[in-house]
Design a protein around this motif. Structure first.
Motif, mmCIF file in Angstrom:
data_model
loop_
_atom_site.group_PDB
_atom_site.id
_atom_site.type_symbol
_atom_site.label_atom_id
_atom_site.label_comp_id
_atom_site.label_asym_id
_atom_site.label_seq_id
_atom_site.Cartn_x
_atom_site.Cartn_y
_atom_site.Cartn_z
ATOM 1 N N PRO A 327 0.822 -1.219 0.000
ATOM 2 C CA PRO A 327 0.000 0.000 0.000
ATOM 3 C C PRO A 327 0.855 1.267 0.000
ATOM 4 C CG PRO A 327 -0.901 -1.607 1.529
ATOM 5 C CD PRO A 327 0.428 -2.146 1.076
ATOM 6 N N HIS A 328 2.002 1.223 0.697
ATOM 7 C CA HIS A 328 2.894 2.386 0.734
ATOM 8 C C HIS A 328 3.393 2.737 -0.665
ATOM 9 C CE1 HIS A 328 6.042 5.130 2.044
ATOM 10 N NE2 HIS A 328 6.911 4.459 1.287
ATOM 11 N N THR A 329 3.772 1.716 -1.460
ATOM 12 C CA THR A 329 4.261 1.954 -2.826
ATOM 13 C C THR A 329 3.156 2.553 -3.688
ATOM 14 O OG1 THR A 329 5.862 0.145 -2.672
ATOM 15 C CG2 THR A 329 5.223 0.864 -4.878
ATOM 16 N N ILE A 330 1.949 2.017 -3.563
ATOM 17 C CA ILE A 330 0.815 2.525 -4.345
ATOM 18 C C ILE A 330 0.535 3.986 -3.991
ATOM 19 C CG2 ILE A 330 -1.671 2.330 -4.730
ATOM 20 C CD1 ILE A 330 -0.152 0.207 -6.167
ATOM 21 N N ARG A 331 0.539 4.298 -2.686
ATOM 22 C CA ARG A 331 0.275 5.686 -2.266
ATOM 23 C C ARG A 331 1.385 6.620 -2.761
ATOM 24 N NH1 ARG A 331 -1.596 3.116 2.519
ATOM 25 N NH2 ARG A 331 0.465 3.372 3.494
ATOM 26 N N SER A 332 2.620 6.146 -2.746
ATOM 27 C CA SER A 332 3.742 6.963 -3.225
ATOM 28 C C SER A 332 3.602 7.264 -4.715
ATOM 29 C CB SER A 332 5.057 6.236 -2.948
ATOM 30 O OG SER A 332 6.149 6.966 -3.470
ATOM 31 N N GLN A 333 3.193 6.250 -5.495
ATOM 32 C CA GLN A 333 3.015 6.459 -6.932
ATOM 33 C C GLN A 333 1.838 7.391 -7.209
ATOM 34 O OE1 GLN A 333 2.731 2.415 -8.358
ATOM 35 N NE2 GLN A 333 4.947 2.234 -8.634
ATOM 36 N N LEU A 334 0.770 7.257 -6.429
ATOM 37 C CA LEU A 334 -0.383 8.151 -6.591
ATOM 38 C C LEU A 334 0.015 9.591 -6.272
ATOM 39 C CD1 LEU A 334 -3.352 8.763 -7.066
ATOM 40 C CD2 LEU A 334 -3.792 8.140 -4.669
ATOM 41 N N LYS A 335 0.823 9.781 -5.226
ATOM 42 C CA LYS A 335 1.282 11.129 -4.879
ATOM 43 C C LYS A 335 2.040 11.751 -6.040
ATOM 44 C CE LYS A 335 4.078 13.664 -1.488
ATOM 45 N NZ LYS A 335 4.947 13.544 -0.280
ATOM 46 N N SER A 336 2.887 10.967 -6.705
ATOM 47 C CA SER A 336 3.635 11.467 -7.854
ATOM 48 C C SER A 336 2.695 11.850 -8.990
ATOM 49 C CB SER A 336 4.637 10.413 -8.326
ATOM 50 O OG SER A 336 5.348 10.854 -9.463
ATOM 51 N N VAL A 337 1.658 11.034 -9.208
ATOM 52 C CA VAL A 337 0.679 11.330 -10.266
ATOM 53 C C VAL A 337 -0.037 12.645 -9.980
ATOM 54 C CG1 VAL A 337 -1.495 10.585 -11.319
ATOM 55 C CG2 VAL A 337 0.325 8.923 -10.925
ATOM 56 N N LEU A 338 -0.442 12.851 -8.726
ATOM 57 C CA LEU A 338 -1.136 14.084 -8.362
ATOM 58 C C LEU A 338 -0.249 15.307 -8.596
ATOM 59 C CD1 LEU A 338 -2.902 12.994 -5.032
ATOM 60 C CD2 LEU A 338 -3.882 13.104 -7.323
ATOM 61 N N GLN A 339 1.032 15.178 -8.271
ATOM 62 C CA GLN A 339 1.954 16.296 -8.489
ATOM 63 C C GLN A 339 2.112 16.609 -9.967
ATOM 64 O OE1 GLN A 339 5.444 14.817 -6.463
ATOM 65 N NE2 GLN A 339 4.939 15.849 -4.549
ATOM 66 N N LYS A 340 2.215 15.582 -10.798
ATOM 67 C CA LYS A 340 2.423 15.792 -12.231
ATOM 68 C C LYS A 340 1.177 16.329 -12.928
ATOM 69 C CE LYS A 340 6.095 12.348 -12.848
ATOM 70 N NZ LYS A 340 6.512 11.098 -13.539
ATOM 71 N N THR A 341 0.002 15.973 -12.421
ATOM 72 C CA THR A 341 -1.236 16.439 -13.057
ATOM 73 C C THR A 341 -1.745 17.740 -12.454
ATOM 74 O OG1 THR A 341 -2.502 14.996 -11.565
ATOM 75 C CG2 THR A 341 -1.971 14.127 -13.749
ATOM 76 N N GLY A 342 -1.148 18.180 -11.343
ATOM 77 C CA GLY A 342 -1.514 19.471 -10.770
ATOM 78 C C GLY A 342 -2.778 19.466 -9.954
ATOM 79 N N VAL A 343 -3.198 18.299 -9.468
ATOM 80 C CA VAL A 343 -4.377 18.229 -8.602
ATOM 81 C C VAL A 343 -3.935 17.745 -7.223
ATOM 82 C CG1 VAL A 343 -6.005 17.877 -10.483
ATOM 83 C CG2 VAL A 343 -4.917 15.889 -9.415
ATOM 84 N N ASN A 344 -4.845 17.881 -6.243
ATOM 85 C CA ASN A 344 -4.474 17.586 -4.859
ATOM 86 C C ASN A 344 -5.053 16.284 -4.326
ATOM 87 O OD1 ASN A 344 -3.029 20.066 -4.525
ATOM 88 N ND2 ASN A 344 -4.995 21.130 -4.322
ATOM 89 N N ARG A 345 -6.174 15.832 -4.904
ATOM 90 C CA ARG A 345 -6.843 14.654 -4.363
ATOM 91 C C ARG A 345 -7.183 13.665 -5.474
ATOM 92 N NH1 ARG A 345 -9.566 18.902 -2.016
ATOM 93 N NH2 ARG A 345 -11.408 18.489 -3.306
ATOM 94 N N GLN A 346 -7.383 12.425 -5.063
ATOM 95 C CA GLN A 346 -7.728 11.357 -6.005
ATOM 96 C C GLN A 346 -9.017 11.686 -6.748
ATOM 97 O OE1 GLN A 346 -7.589 7.452 -4.231
ATOM 98 N NE2 GLN A 346 -9.175 6.677 -5.591
ATOM 99 N N GLN A 347 -9.999 12.236 -6.036
ATOM 100 C CA GLN A 347 -11.274 12.569 -6.679
ATOM 101 C C GLN A 347 -11.093 13.634 -7.760
ATOM 102 O OE1 GLN A 347 -10.642 12.414 -3.494
ATOM 103 N NE2 GLN A 347 -12.118 11.027 -2.483
ATOM 104 N N GLU A 348 -10.204 14.595 -7.500
ATOM 105 C CA GLU A 348 -9.946 15.640 -8.490
ATOM 106 C C GLU A 348 -9.294 15.059 -9.738
ATOM 107 O OE1 GLU A 348 -7.560 18.470 -6.452
ATOM 108 O OE2 GLU A 348 -9.259 19.555 -5.611
ATOM 109 N N LEU A 349 -8.417 14.092 -9.532
ATOM 110 C CA LEU A 349 -7.761 13.446 -10.669
ATOM 111 C C LEU A 349 -8.785 12.750 -11.551
ATOM 112 C CD1 LEU A 349 -5.167 12.442 -12.126
ATOM 113 C CD2 LEU A 349 -5.197 10.485 -10.557
ATOM 114 N N ILE A 350 -9.700 12.006 -10.935
ATOM 115 C CA ILE A 350 -10.722 11.288 -11.696
ATOM 116 C C ILE A 350 -11.648 12.274 -12.408
ATOM 117 C CG2 ILE A 350 -12.720 9.751 -11.487
ATOM 118 C CD1 ILE A 350 -11.220 8.412 -9.140
ATOM 119 N N ALA A 351 -12.014 13.353 -11.711
ATOM 120 C CA ALA A 351 -12.884 14.361 -12.327
ATOM 121 C C ALA A 351 -12.205 15.018 -13.518
ATOM 122 C CB ALA A 351 -13.268 15.418 -11.291
ATOM 123 N N LEU A 352 -10.918 15.295 -13.366
ATOM 124 C CA LEU A 352 -10.171 15.936 -14.446
ATOM 125 C C LEU A 352 -10.156 15.077 -15.698
ATOM 126 C CD1 LEU A 352 -8.149 18.092 -15.542
ATOM 127 C CD2 LEU A 352 -6.346 16.670 -14.570
#
Length: 363
Positions: A327-352
């Protein structure tokens, strides 16, 4: 290096900017100087390329944080001497002895004698070549100045050639992107547009606020990321592609703004632009594939796979199990995705990525 060989090298540097340090080193040697630099004054800023010793001296000066200390610049600007001029053309010896720039900065570092010029092309930024001798070597004599003046017409033509070639390279790139149907524009380090294609002109009013200083993205969060990307353009050789997400609205799908540094621009003081900006709308009908996501946001394959899975409704815990990752690896990769896409939360990423409207800051 003899006169003809160095002249040829000057014109070569106009086409291959990475050659300027070598050319400047030869120019310094010809005048029995310790270092040389080439400055270009553009957009109320100084860009330069120099020999290693010049870069060290300039870095030490910048570190002082006292741009007004350099008394040579206003003194140069105030006179209209043709060709190369020296310290004695600017100040008396007594004035130099009392001047903080000479007394407290140059001489303690072993320098203090310059020969410099201004290159004023018919259009474009003003350039200046400076060669510096060590203080114990003594000032430049007439013979050294005459030699430098012999190179001045070639330096002037080479700088004009470099500006024209740089602009044509940028124009060609923008026209190629136009042929592919991609909205694109070239920008300077400060974010001012140099040239844009028709597609960019059509889409830009929906994404950018009017500004003479630089492109300003209407979405404040995205604009902060854009400013960060601009700050990296001075290190164009190492700066990564920045992919910035702009939320969609009622009449416009989400758009990805890609900022692509132009290779070699860090070494090219005459560069017409430092980066190309490409606008890529995301279609609203279907979620992008993992491959498209990877290309759009500069994601790693693992990050793209996680993003696609989230779009399909999979939870992080299910992802961790199916991919045999912690789970730690998955959360770390998600954090990187959020930074690259410029959103703050998982829901914002899906909405985008699904084309839904994201609330803007302040809403």
């Amino acid at each position: 290096m003899d006169f003809n060989d160095l002249t040829a090298k000057i014109y070569e540097a106009a086409v291959v900017p990475s050659q300027w340090p070598s050319v400047l080193s030869s120019l310094a040697d010809s005048a029995d100087a310790a270092l040389a630099s080439f400055f270009v004054m553009k957009e109320n800023d100084l860009k330069f390329v120099g020999t290693p010793a010049a870069n060290e001296l300039i870095a030490a000066y910048v570190q002082l944080g006292q741009p007004q200390l350099n008394s040579r610049i206003p003194a140069r600007m105030a006179i209209e001497l043709p060709g190369f001029f020296v310290d004695d053309d600017l100040f008396t010896r007594e004035e130099m002895d009392k001047d903080p720039f000479y007394r407290d900065f140059l001489r303690p570092r072993g320098f203090g004698w310059v020969a410099g010029n201004f290159i004023r092309p018919p259009s474009g930024p003003v350039g200046s070549v400076s060669v510096e001798r060590r203080f114990d070597r003594g000032p430049f004599d007439a013979k050294a100045v005459d030699l430098l003046n012999a190179f001045e017409p070639h330096l002037s033509r080479a700088s004009l050639m470099a500006m024209r070639l740089g602009f044509e390279r940028v124009r060609s790139a923008i026209e190629t992107l136009h042929a592919l149907g991609l909205p694109a524009g070239a920008i300077s380090e400060s974010g001012k547009t140099v040239i844009v294609n028709e597609e960019f002109e059509t889409l830009a009013p929906h994404l950018f606020r009017s500004s003479l200083a630089r492109l300003r993205i209407s979405d404040e969060r995205a604009d902060k990321l854009f400013v960060d990307a601009l700050s990296q353009l001075t290190a164009a050789q190492t700066a990564a592609i920045a992919s910035i997400a702009i939320p969609g609205g009622p009449e416009l799908p989400p758009v990805i703004v890609h900022v692509l540094p132009i290779a070699g621009a860090a070494h090219d003081i005459f560069a017409a632009a430092s980066a190309i900006v490409i606008l890529m709308p995301i279609g609203q009908s279907a979620a992008p594939s993992a491959g498209v996501l990877q290309g759009l946001f500069d994601l790693t394959p693992a990050e793209a796979r996680i993003t696609k899975s989230l779009m399909m409704g999979h939870s992080l815990s299910k992802l961790a199990g199916s991919l045999r990752l912690s789970p730690h690896t998955i959360r770390s990769q998600l954090k990187s995705v959020l930074q690259k896409t410029g959103v703050n939360r998982q829901q914002e990423l899906i909405a985008l990525l699904s084309g839904k409207h994201l609330p803007l800051i302040g809403e």
